[in-house]
Design a protein around this motif. Sequence first.
Motif, PDB file in Angstrom:
ATOM      1  N   GLY A 187      -2.437   3.065   4.704  1.00  0.00           N
ATOM      2  CA  GLY A 187      -3.225   2.027   5.203  1.00  0.00           C
ATOM      3  C   GLY A 187      -2.577   0.773   5.373  1.00  0.00           C
ATOM      4  N   SER A 188      -1.429   0.681   5.267  1.00  0.00           N
ATOM      5  CA  SER A 188      -0.675  -0.718   5.649  1.00  0.00           C
ATOM      6  C   SER A 188       0.422  -0.405   6.394  1.00  0.00           C
ATOM      7  CB  SER A 188      -0.513  -1.527   4.342  1.00  0.00           C
ATOM      8  OG  SER A 188       0.558  -2.448   4.624  1.00  0.00           O
ATOM      9  N   ILE A 189       0.474  -1.218   7.785  1.00  0.00           N
ATOM     10  CA  ILE A 189       1.740  -1.135   8.366  1.00  0.00           C
ATOM     11  C   ILE A 189       2.707  -2.344   8.287  1.00  0.00           C
ATOM     12  CG2 ILE A 189       0.602   0.344  10.192  1.00  0.00           C
ATOM     13  CD1 ILE A 189      -0.131  -2.055  11.914  1.00  0.00           C
ATOM     14  N   ARG A 190       2.627  -2.920   7.266  1.00  0.00           N
ATOM     15  CA  ARG A 190       3.354  -4.012   6.922  1.00  0.00           C
ATOM     16  C   ARG A 190       4.638  -3.571   6.511  1.00  0.00           C
ATOM     17  NH1 ARG A 190       4.603  -7.439   2.290  1.00  0.00           N
ATOM     18  NH2 ARG A 190       3.580  -5.920   0.891  1.00  0.00           N
ATOM     19  N   ARG A 191       5.569  -4.319   7.118  1.00  0.00           N
ATOM     20  CA  ARG A 191       7.164  -3.833   6.730  1.00  0.00           C
ATOM     21  C   ARG A 191       7.509  -3.491   5.301  1.00  0.00           C
ATOM     22  NH1 ARG A 191       9.792  -8.229   8.409  1.00  0.00           N
ATOM     23  NH2 ARG A 191       8.431  -8.333  10.316  1.00  0.00           N
ATOM     24  N   ASN A 192       7.234  -4.424   4.462  1.00  0.00           N
ATOM     25  CA  ASN A 192       7.585  -4.127   3.177  1.00  0.00           C
ATOM     26  C   ASN A 192       6.197  -3.681   2.449  1.00  0.00           C
ATOM     27  OD1 ASN A 192      10.133  -4.974   3.291  1.00  0.00           O
ATOM     28  ND2 ASN A 192       9.436  -7.092   3.371  1.00  0.00           N
ATOM     29  N   SER A 193       5.517  -2.910   2.913  1.00  0.00           N
ATOM     30  CA  SER A 193       4.241  -2.381   2.162  1.00  0.00           C
ATOM     31  C   SER A 193       4.489  -1.703   0.761  1.00  0.00           C
ATOM     32  CB  SER A 193       3.432  -1.471   3.211  1.00  0.00           C
ATOM     33  OG  SER A 193       2.568  -0.706   2.478  1.00  0.00           O
ATOM     34  N   GLY A 194       3.566  -2.328  -0.117  1.00  0.00           N
ATOM     35  CA  GLY A 194       3.471  -1.539  -1.503  1.00  0.00           C
ATOM     36  C   GLY A 194       2.949  -0.188  -1.308  1.00  0.00           C
ATOM     37  N   ASN A 195       1.960  -0.115  -0.428  1.00  0.00           N
ATOM     38  CA  ASN A 195       1.332   1.205  -0.345  1.00  0.00           C
ATOM     39  C   ASN A 195       2.164   2.277   0.108  1.00  0.00           C
ATOM     40  OD1 ASN A 195      -1.923   1.054  -0.928  1.00  0.00           O
ATOM     41  ND2 ASN A 195      -1.034  -0.583  -0.376  1.00  0.00           N
ATOM     42  N   THR A 196       3.192   1.999   1.251  1.00  0.00           N
ATOM     43  CA  THR A 196       4.138   2.705   1.939  1.00  0.00           C
ATOM     44  C   THR A 196       5.237   3.010   0.803  1.00  0.00           C
ATOM     45  OG1 THR A 196       3.647   1.696   4.085  1.00  0.00           O
ATOM     46  CG2 THR A 196       5.577   3.163   3.877  1.00  0.00           C
ATOM     47  N   PRO A 210      -4.319  -0.104   0.887  1.00  0.00           N
ATOM     48  CA  PRO A 210      -4.700  -1.618   0.119  1.00  0.00           C
ATOM     49  C   PRO A 210      -6.058  -1.635   0.183  1.00  0.00           C
ATOM     50  CG  PRO A 210      -3.423  -1.971   2.024  1.00  0.00           C
ATOM     51  CD  PRO A 210      -3.503  -0.496   2.112  1.00  0.00           C
ATOM     52  N   GLU A 211      -6.738  -2.508  -0.400  1.00  0.00           N
ATOM     53  CA  GLU A 211      -8.105  -2.868   0.004  1.00  0.00           C
ATOM     54  C   GLU A 211      -7.998  -4.431   0.511  1.00  0.00           C
ATOM     55  OE1 GLU A 211     -10.631  -2.724  -3.600  1.00  0.00           O
ATOM     56  OE2 GLU A 211     -11.022  -5.073  -3.290  1.00  0.00           O
ATOM     57  N   TYR A 212      -8.662  -4.492   1.757  1.00  0.00           N
ATOM     58  CA  TYR A 212      -8.799  -5.726   2.320  1.00  0.00           C
ATOM     59  C   TYR A 212     -10.350  -6.176   2.454  1.00  0.00           C
ATOM     60  CZ  TYR A 212      -4.218  -5.592   4.751  1.00  0.00           C
ATOM     61  OH  TYR A 212      -2.954  -5.750   4.982  1.00  0.00           O
ATOM     62  N   ASN A 213     -10.449  -7.334   1.838  1.00  0.00           N
ATOM     63  CA  ASN A 213     -11.823  -7.810   1.650  1.00  0.00           C
ATOM     64  C   ASN A 213     -12.983  -6.688   1.131  1.00  0.00           C
ATOM     65  OD1 ASN A 213     -10.744 -10.585   2.693  1.00  0.00           O
ATOM     66  ND2 ASN A 213     -10.664  -9.167   4.632  1.00  0.00           N
ATOM     67  N   TYR A 214     -12.654  -5.999   0.058  1.00  0.00           N
ATOM     68  CA  TYR A 214     -13.473  -5.182  -0.512  1.00  0.00           C
ATOM     69  C   TYR A 214     -13.519  -3.918   0.184  1.00  0.00           C
ATOM     70  CZ  TYR A 214     -14.816  -8.560  -3.952  1.00  0.00           C
ATOM     71  OH  TYR A 214     -14.878  -9.547  -5.147  1.00  0.00           O
ATOM     72  N   GLY A 215     -12.765  -3.619   1.123  1.00  0.00           N
ATOM     73  CA  GLY A 215     -13.058  -2.540   1.885  1.00  0.00           C
ATOM     74  C   GLY A 215     -11.860  -1.920   2.357  1.00  0.00           C
ATOM     75  N   ALA A 264      -3.353   1.122  -3.521  1.00  0.00           N
ATOM     76  CA  ALA A 264      -2.279  -0.022  -4.345  1.00  0.00           C
ATOM     77  C   ALA A 264      -2.756  -1.476  -3.797  1.00  0.00           C
ATOM     78  CB  ALA A 264      -1.049   0.476  -4.051  1.00  0.00           C
ATOM     79  N   ALA A 265      -2.774  -2.415  -4.912  1.00  0.00           N
ATOM     80  CA  ALA A 265      -2.867  -3.836  -4.534  1.00  0.00           C
ATOM     81  C   ALA A 265      -2.220  -4.677  -5.356  1.00  0.00           C
ATOM     82  CB  ALA A 265      -4.512  -3.779  -4.287  1.00  0.00           C
ATOM     83  N   THR A 266      -2.311  -5.909  -4.938  1.00  0.00           N
ATOM     84  CA  THR A 266      -1.762  -7.105  -5.793  1.00  0.00           C
ATOM     85  C   THR A 266      -2.691  -7.400  -7.035  1.00  0.00           C
ATOM     86  OG1 THR A 266      -2.540  -8.514  -4.108  1.00  0.00           O
ATOM     87  CG2 THR A 266      -0.050  -8.029  -4.184  1.00  0.00           C
ATOM     88  N   ALA A 267      -3.772  -7.210  -6.764  1.00  0.00           N
ATOM     89  CA  ALA A 267      -5.001  -7.445  -7.830  1.00  0.00           C
ATOM     90  C   ALA A 267      -4.996  -6.650  -9.110  1.00  0.00           C
ATOM     91  CB  ALA A 267      -6.502  -7.467  -7.099  1.00  0.00           C
ATOM     92  N   SER A 268      -5.563  -6.866 -10.004  1.00  0.00           N
ATOM     93  CA  SER A 268      -5.559  -6.113 -11.172  1.00  0.00           C
ATOM     94  C   SER A 268      -6.602  -5.005 -10.943  1.00  0.00           C
ATOM     95  CB  SER A 268      -5.762  -6.827 -12.535  1.00  0.00           C
ATOM     96  OG  SER A 268      -7.150  -7.427 -12.215  1.00  0.00           O
TER      97      SER A 268
HETATM   98  C1  LIG Z   1      -6.667  -9.604   4.963  1.00  0.00           C
HETATM   99  C2  LIG Z   1      -6.387  -9.247   3.195  1.00  0.00           C
HETATM  100  C3  LIG Z   1      -7.340  -9.095   2.475  1.00  0.00           C
HETATM  101  C4  LIG Z   1      -7.266  -8.570   1.187  1.00  0.00           C
HETATM  102  N1  LIG Z   1      -8.145  -8.291   0.456  1.00  0.00           N
HETATM  103  C5  LIG Z   1      -8.243  -7.873  -0.896  1.00  0.00           C
HETATM  104  C6  LIG Z   1      -9.288  -7.398  -1.583  1.00  0.00           C
HETATM  105  O1  LIG Z   1     -10.282  -7.343  -1.315  1.00  0.00           O
HETATM  106  N2  LIG Z   1      -8.744  -6.845  -2.768  1.00  0.00           N
HETATM  107  C7  LIG Z   1      -7.485  -6.717  -3.169  1.00  0.00           C
HETATM  108  O2  LIG Z   1      -7.435  -6.100  -4.347  1.00  0.00           O
HETATM  109  N3  LIG Z   1      -6.512  -6.977  -2.478  1.00  0.00           N
HETATM  110  C8  LIG Z   1      -6.739  -7.731  -1.381  1.00  0.00           C
HETATM  111  N4  LIG Z   1      -5.604  -8.133  -0.535  1.00  0.00           N
HETATM  112  C9  LIG Z   1      -4.382  -8.283  -1.049  1.00  0.00           C
HETATM  113  C10 LIG Z   1      -3.664  -6.889  -1.013  1.00  0.00           C
HETATM  114  O3  LIG Z   1      -3.981  -6.151  -2.039  1.00  0.00           O
HETATM  115  C11 LIG Z   1      -2.291  -7.037  -1.049  1.00  0.00           C
HETATM  116  O4  LIG Z   1      -1.545  -7.857   0.283  1.00  0.00           O
HETATM  117  C12 LIG Z   1      -1.459  -5.672  -0.836  1.00  0.00           C
HETATM  118  O5  LIG Z   1       0.035  -6.101  -1.202  1.00  0.00           O
HETATM  119  C13 LIG Z   1      -1.446  -5.149   0.415  1.00  0.00           C
HETATM  120  O6  LIG Z   1      -0.958  -3.732   0.624  1.00  0.00           O
HETATM  121  P1  LIG Z   1       0.742  -3.419   1.203  1.00  0.00           P
HETATM  122  O7  LIG Z   1       1.528  -4.069   0.116  1.00  0.00           O
HETATM  123  O8  LIG Z   1       0.685  -1.998   1.209  1.00  0.00           O
HETATM  124  O9  LIG Z   1       0.840  -4.273   2.508  1.00  0.00           O
HETATM  125  C14 LIG Z   1      -5.808  -8.505   0.681  1.00  0.00           C
HETATM  126  C15 LIG Z   1      -4.855  -8.917   1.744  1.00  0.00           C
HETATM  127  C16 LIG Z   1      -4.980  -9.297   2.865  1.00  0.00           C
HETATM  128  C17 LIG Z   1      -3.846  -9.510   3.653  1.00  0.00           C
END
Ligand SMILES: Cc1cc2nc3c(=O)[nH]c(=O)nc-3n(C[C@H](O)[C@H](O)[C@H](O)COP(=O)(O)O)c2cc1C
Length: 188
Positions: free
Chosen positions: A11-20, A80-85, A116-120
Amino acid sequence: VPPIQLLAISGSIRRNSGNTAVLEALRSRLEHSGKATMTLFGLGSLPLFSVDLEGARLPGEVRAFQDAVRRCDGLVICSPEYNYGMTGVLKNGLDWASRPSLKSPLKGKPALIMSAATASTGGVRAISQIRDTLVACLARVVARPDVVVAKVHEKIIDGKFTDETVLAFAEQAIDDLIAEIRITSGTR
Ligand SMILES: Cc1cc2nc3c(=O)[nH]c(=O)nc-3n(C[C@H](O)[C@H](O)[C@H](O)COP(=O)(O)O)c2cc1C
């Protein structure tokens, strides 16, 4: 019997994506175990969905993605989850894969969802959204305890995802996906 072919979607196209990175680690783990082959499809080249681009004007990248979803035995999504979605990138990809509606490449497709996300909380809220969308597309979502990877950034060393506990749990989830594939295909 040909090996089971899984299509992995980050779900992430970031270069160093944790999900990837999680998906890459699973791919090499599965390669060693011989359980399945896994191919990653990057969503970054898909245009933004519009009905205007369908039919004769369907872009080649979209056709390639739809074909990959149609051909695979099962999907492994990690987002990842972005803004709860779920991320817009993933929703865009799922919308493309959802066409034509109710007869799409997603119909009947076994699918495993992880986040996968940075949050707990590990992006758990994205999982429920992805599940709803896949159900709308008549995919067969694997019902099992969620695979959520918390603090993913702390589990990546030299670009590689390394947490053995998480990977072992994710491999059990892949086993459940393979079981679902075997049940639904009847032969494999
Ligand atoms: C626009 C944006 C919104 C985010 N919203 C959330 C969130 O709602 N919940 C969460 O756990 N992490 C959130 N994050 C943090 C992501 O979990 C974190 O950036 C994660 O590493 C992204 O995955 P990636 O490493 O695969 O790119 C958000 C990050 C971004 C850039």
